[in-house]
Every structure is written in C-alpha cells, then in structure tokens.
Design an enzyme around this catalytic site. Structure first.
Site, PDB file in Angstrom:
ATOM      1  N   SER A 116      -4.536 -60.215  75.441  1.00  0.00           N
ATOM      2  CA  SER A 116      -5.590 -59.715  76.337  1.00  0.00           C
ATOM      3  C   SER A 116      -6.714 -59.054  75.552  1.00  0.00           C
ATOM      4  O   SER A 116      -6.486 -58.497  74.466  1.00  0.00           O
ATOM      5  CB  SER A 116      -4.957 -58.677  77.269  1.00  0.00           C
ATOM      6  OG  SER A 116      -5.952 -57.951  77.942  1.00  0.00           O
ATOM      7  N   TYR A 140      -0.864 -50.607  78.747  1.00  0.00           N
ATOM      8  CA  TYR A 140      -0.843 -52.068  78.872  1.00  0.00           C
ATOM      9  C   TYR A 140      -1.365 -52.716  77.580  1.00  0.00           C
ATOM     10  O   TYR A 140      -0.721 -53.587  77.000  1.00  0.00           O
ATOM     11  CB  TYR A 140      -1.687 -52.495  80.080  1.00  0.00           C
ATOM     12  CG  TYR A 140      -1.990 -53.973  80.117  1.00  0.00           C
ATOM     13  CD1 TYR A 140      -0.978 -54.908  80.304  1.00  0.00           C
ATOM     14  CD2 TYR A 140      -3.301 -54.439  79.963  1.00  0.00           C
ATOM     15  CE1 TYR A 140      -1.267 -56.274  80.338  1.00  0.00           C
ATOM     16  CE2 TYR A 140      -3.595 -55.791  79.998  1.00  0.00           C
ATOM     17  CZ  TYR A 140      -2.574 -56.713  80.182  1.00  0.00           C
ATOM     18  OH  TYR A 140      -2.858 -58.056  80.208  1.00  0.00           O
ATOM     19  N   LYS A 144       0.438 -55.089  74.592  1.00  0.00           N
ATOM     20  CA  LYS A 144      -0.054 -56.408  74.150  1.00  0.00           C
ATOM     21  C   LYS A 144      -0.205 -56.452  72.625  1.00  0.00           C
ATOM     22  O   LYS A 144       0.106 -57.463  71.997  1.00  0.00           O
ATOM     23  CB  LYS A 144      -1.389 -56.740  74.842  1.00  0.00           C
ATOM     24  CG  LYS A 144      -1.237 -57.087  76.320  1.00  0.00           C
ATOM     25  CD  LYS A 144      -0.568 -58.441  76.518  1.00  0.00           C
ATOM     26  CE  LYS A 144      -0.257 -58.739  77.962  1.00  0.00           C
ATOM     27  NZ  LYS A 144       0.453 -60.002  78.178  1.00  0.00           N
TER      28      LYS A 144
HETATM   29  N1  LIG Z   1      -5.343 -62.237  84.837  1.00  0.00           N
HETATM   30  C1  LIG Z   1      -6.088 -61.820  83.808  1.00  0.00           C
HETATM   31  O1  LIG Z   1      -7.316 -61.650  83.913  1.00  0.00           O
HETATM   32  C2  LIG Z   1      -5.443 -61.579  82.453  1.00  0.00           C
HETATM   33  C3  LIG Z   1      -6.262 -61.133  81.413  1.00  0.00           C
HETATM   34  C4  LIG Z   1      -5.684 -60.912  80.163  1.00  0.00           C
HETATM   35  C5  LIG Z   1      -4.338 -61.149  79.966  1.00  0.00           C
HETATM   36  N2  LIG Z   1      -3.568 -61.566  80.996  1.00  0.00           N
HETATM   37  C6  LIG Z   1      -2.137 -61.810  80.738  1.00  0.00           C
HETATM   38  O2  LIG Z   1      -1.840 -63.133  81.145  1.00  0.00           O
HETATM   39  C7  LIG Z   1      -0.511 -63.227  81.644  1.00  0.00           C
HETATM   40  C8  LIG Z   1      -0.532 -63.852  83.013  1.00  0.00           C
HETATM   41  O3  LIG Z   1      -1.397 -63.116  83.863  1.00  0.00           O
HETATM   42  P1  LIG Z   1      -1.479 -63.430  85.414  1.00  0.00           P
HETATM   43  O4  LIG Z   1      -2.734 -62.814  85.916  1.00  0.00           O
HETATM   44  O5  LIG Z   1      -1.205 -64.872  85.624  1.00  0.00           O
HETATM   45  O6  LIG Z   1      -0.256 -62.547  85.913  1.00  0.00           O
HETATM   46  P2  LIG Z   1       0.716 -62.760  87.164  1.00  0.00           P
HETATM   47  O7  LIG Z   1       1.247 -61.406  87.497  1.00  0.00           O
HETATM   48  O8  LIG Z   1       0.034 -63.550  88.231  1.00  0.00           O
HETATM   49  O9  LIG Z   1       1.871 -63.648  86.548  1.00  0.00           O
HETATM   50  C9  LIG Z   1       2.918 -63.109  85.776  1.00  0.00           C
HETATM   51  C10 LIG Z   1       4.188 -63.847  86.158  1.00  0.00           C
HETATM   52  O10 LIG Z   1       5.260 -63.352  85.353  1.00  0.00           O
HETATM   53  C11 LIG Z   1       6.377 -63.085  86.186  1.00  0.00           C
HETATM   54  N3  LIG Z   1       7.153 -62.009  85.551  1.00  0.00           N
HETATM   55  C12 LIG Z   1       6.760 -60.719  85.367  1.00  0.00           C
HETATM   56  N4  LIG Z   1       7.748 -60.026  84.765  1.00  0.00           N
HETATM   57  C13 LIG Z   1       8.774 -60.902  84.543  1.00  0.00           C
HETATM   58  C14 LIG Z   1      10.060 -60.768  83.956  1.00  0.00           C
HETATM   59  N5  LIG Z   1      10.507 -59.614  83.462  1.00  0.00           N
HETATM   60  N6  LIG Z   1      10.857 -61.870  83.898  1.00  0.00           N
HETATM   61  C15 LIG Z   1      10.416 -63.058  84.389  1.00  0.00           C
HETATM   62  N7  LIG Z   1       9.204 -63.232  84.966  1.00  0.00           N
HETATM   63  C16 LIG Z   1       8.394 -62.163  85.045  1.00  0.00           C
HETATM   64  C17 LIG Z   1       5.792 -62.695  87.536  1.00  0.00           C
HETATM   65  O11 LIG Z   1       6.686 -62.883  88.626  1.00  0.00           O
HETATM   66  C18 LIG Z   1       4.589 -63.621  87.615  1.00  0.00           C
HETATM   67  O12 LIG Z   1       4.925 -64.869  88.208  1.00  0.00           O
HETATM   68  C19 LIG Z   1       0.043 -61.811  81.596  1.00  0.00           C
HETATM   69  O13 LIG Z   1       0.777 -61.680  80.401  1.00  0.00           O
HETATM   70  C20 LIG Z   1      -1.194 -60.943  81.551  1.00  0.00           C
HETATM   71  O14 LIG Z   1      -0.955 -59.716  80.907  1.00  0.00           O
HETATM   72  C21 LIG Z   1      -4.091 -61.784  82.251  1.00  0.00           C
END
Ligand SMILES: NC(=O)c1ccc[n+]([C@@H]2O[C@H](COP(=O)([O-])OP(=O)(O)OC[C@H]3O[C@@H](n4cnc5c(N)ncnc54)[C@H](O)[C@@H]3O)[C@@H](O)[C@H]2O)c1
Length: 325
Positions: A116, A140, A144
């Site tokens: 991130s 957070y 990361k």
């Molecule tokens: N959305 C953004 O703008 C953004 C930006 C930077 C980084 N990220 C990173 O990208 C990744 C995905 O983001 P997203 O927005 O799709 O998130 P999201 O919350 O929609 O998806 C995360 C998924 O992981 C699953 N999950 C969480 N903890 C778990 C565990 N312990 N065991 C198994 N499954 C688990 C959740 O049920 C969910 O389906 C994350 O790592 C997030 O930190 C997202």
C-alpha cells in the site's frame, strides 16, 4: 499457472481472480469472508474457507502445491488499526508469516503481495518513487512494511520470485464486481452512496490540509488496471528476488475535484458536510509509476478519474445496497 488467491472474495482480489482465469490460469481462492462476499467469487474456482493463519486451513489449501500465491487477504482500515492495532499485526503479519511458511516448504515459487501507499506515510515530495523512505504513520501502514520485510527475507532464503505491489487508491468497478466494504472508509463509494440515499450525508474529512484547495490529494487507480498489474507481475516474477512496485496513475486529484467530477458523472448535485480531519491521513499521496511501466510493461489504461467514477457509479446504481442488493 496454478495460483492461490488469498482474499479472492474481496474487492481487488475478486476482480484479479477473474482476470487470471480469463488468462488461462488455474485459480483457487482462500478467504474467511470477514470482509468478502460470496457473490464476488469467480464461478467454479475451488474455495478454501477459513483464516489464513489457521494451520488446518493452510493444510487443506496446500494439499497440492501452487506455482504462485497472490496474497490480498488483510485487514485494511486505517482508523480501526489505530484503535485496535493487535488484530492488524495478527492477521496482516501473522497471516503472511503462516502463508509464507507453506510457500517455503515448496508450496509455490512466486508470490505477489498487496502492499500500500500507506508504507510511505507523509511523503516529503510527490510523485513518490519506490526509493522514498518507508515511514508509515499508522499501524496499518506499519503492518504493510512488516509484510514486505517478511516477504523480502523469504524470497532471498527460499528462492522465491516476490513482488510487493504498493497500490495507491483502488477505485472503480469491473466484471460486475464493485467496492462493498462495511464500514466503508474510501472516498468514492462513500460519495456515491450519499448520492443514492438522501439519508446518507457525505462528510468531507478536512478542508485545511496544505494542498491547493485544502482537501487531501490522492492517486486513484482503476481496479481493472490493478488486476492487470497482478497478472503481469506473476509472469514477471520468474527470477528469485524481491521487488516493490508502485501502482498508481501518477496523477493526483483533491477530494473537491473528485466530488465535482462525481456530481457531473451522476448528474446530481453534492453538498458536502465539512468534518474534521481523519487521524492518520497524509495530505498528498501520488505515485510515480515509472517502475511498473518499465518492469511490467503496465499502463493504467482505465484510471482516468471520469472512467473510474462512471464505472463505479454504474455498479453502485445497480447495487445500491452493495452485494446485498
Ligand atoms: N482498496 C484499496 O484502495 C487498497 C489500497 C492499498 C492496499 N490495499 C490492500 O489490498 C488488499 C485487498 O484490498 P481490498 O480493498 O480488496 O480489501 P477487501 O477487504 O475487500 O478484501 C480482503 C479480503 O480478504 C479476506 N480476509 C481478511 N482477513 C482474512 C484472513 N485472516 N483469512 C482469510 N481471508 C481474510 C476478506 O474476507 C476479504 O475477502 C488488502 O491487503 C489491502 O490492504 C487496498
């Protein structure tokens, strides 16, 4: 390739899983549905339900080895991480350590990790290159950085091809899949929800930042472009070693600019309620994406803010209560 996608029922993971399937990869999903949606799963992909850090879940998933792991599963709410940091360390860092334990035993040769822009904290200058200091300003972001560190060490020790993709602000919708988090902390879905439901006010969090119009500046990248970057990174990660790559559009938009563009795309006025700053929000985050272009041959072709908003608006209009309806 045979690919395990952790967090494949989530926002970015579900779009990426579909794209990998379309490219001919064999995809399996591991998700505990703490934030994911069954409706977002790609039809037919084998599913392993449970917590990433649970050895029994990993035993089941790794019964047959994978060629690659794409690791999305994490907790990712900045505000929550400030109030409850320990679950963030347990899931994000503990989960990554557990997963890489299986990878190290020959479970896979390549790993792509969701990192991130939060790893940079308050950057000294924008656009931010990957060489900028890692100085996260919330738990957070610190998890990361730690996840990247664990992956980098495992890559060296176990000969993995490892890529950490540092996303800036993921947004938009693709393949009938959209952004549905509860609570929702991201600007575009909060904005569009307020347009669909007059009872939901749109709170603009801080208009006194040191930016041209006083509101935060962010780099929005279309979820479809992110998915494509994962497919490219998987193909690229053939040689052992660790590389961190930014994924952004290299163009910043202030909150006020996004609000104006959303009102135009939706054809409805938006009157923000000005609220105090949210702790942990840097003033500006804009990526340099030169490395992603050079190494992966990636182009963020759908990341124009109007394209992002039009795709997100179409999805939210069709799903006013998210995946629930
Ligand atoms: N959305 C953004 O703008 C953004 C930006 C930077 C980084 N990220 C990173 O990208 C990744 C995905 O983001 P997203 O927005 O799709 O998130 P999201 O919350 O929609 O998806 C995360 C998924 O992981 C699953 N999950 C969480 N903890 C778990 C565990 N312990 N065991 C198994 N499954 C688990 C959740 O049920 C969910 O389906 C994350 O790592 C997030 O930190 C997202």
């Amino acid at each position: 390739m045979r690919v395990l996608v952790t967090g494949g029922a989530g926002y970015i993971g579900s779009v990426t899983a579909r794209l990998l399937l379309r490219r001919g990869h064999e995809v399996e999903i591991l998700d505990d549905f703490s934030a994911g949606h069954r409706q977002a799963l790609p039809p037919g992909a084998p599913l392993h339900v449970g917590d990433l850090a649970d050895p029994a879940v990993l035993d089941r998933a790794f019964r047959r080895p994978f060629d690659a792991v794409v690791h999305f599963a994490a907790r990712s709410l900045v505000g929550e991480s400030m109030q409850q940091p320990l679950p963030y360390w347990r899931v994000n860092v503990g989960g990554t350590v557990a997963l890489l334990g299986r990878v190290a035993l020959g479970g896979a040769r390549r790993c792509v990790l969701s990192s991130s822009a939060a790893v940079y904290g308050e950057p000294a200058a924008v656009p931010i290159p990957e060489s900028a200091p890692l100085a996260p300003v919330n738990p957070y972001g610190r998890t990361k950085v730690a996840m990247e560190g664990v992956l980098a060490d495992a890559a060296v020790a176990h000969g993995l091809g490892a890529v950490a993709l540092r996303y800036f602000n993921a947004a938009g919708a693709a393949d009938g899949l959209g952004e549905d988090h509860e609570p929702e902390s991201h600007l575009i879905p909060r904005l569009l929800r307020s347009l669909l439901d007059p009872a939901v006010e749109f709170r603009l969090l801080g208009d006194d930042y040191p930016t041209p119009d006083g509101t935060c500046v962010r780099d929005y990248v279309h979820v479809q472009d992110l998915a494509e970057a994962h497919a490219l990174a998987l193909e690229w990660a053939e040689r052992p070693g660790f590389t961190a790559i930014n994924l952004g559009n290299a163009r910043g938009h202030s909150v006020r600019e996004v609000v104006a563009a959303a009102a135009e795309v939706a054809g409805r006025p938006i009157t923000p309620v000005i609220a105090p700053r949210r702790p942990g929000d840097p003033a500006q985050l804009v990526a340099s994406n030169a490395l992603a272009r050079e190494l992966l041959g990636w182009t963020p072709g759908r990341s124009d803010i109007r394209v992002i908003l039009a795709d997100a608006w179409a999805w939210h209009s069709a799903h006013p209560r998210g995946y629930a309806g």
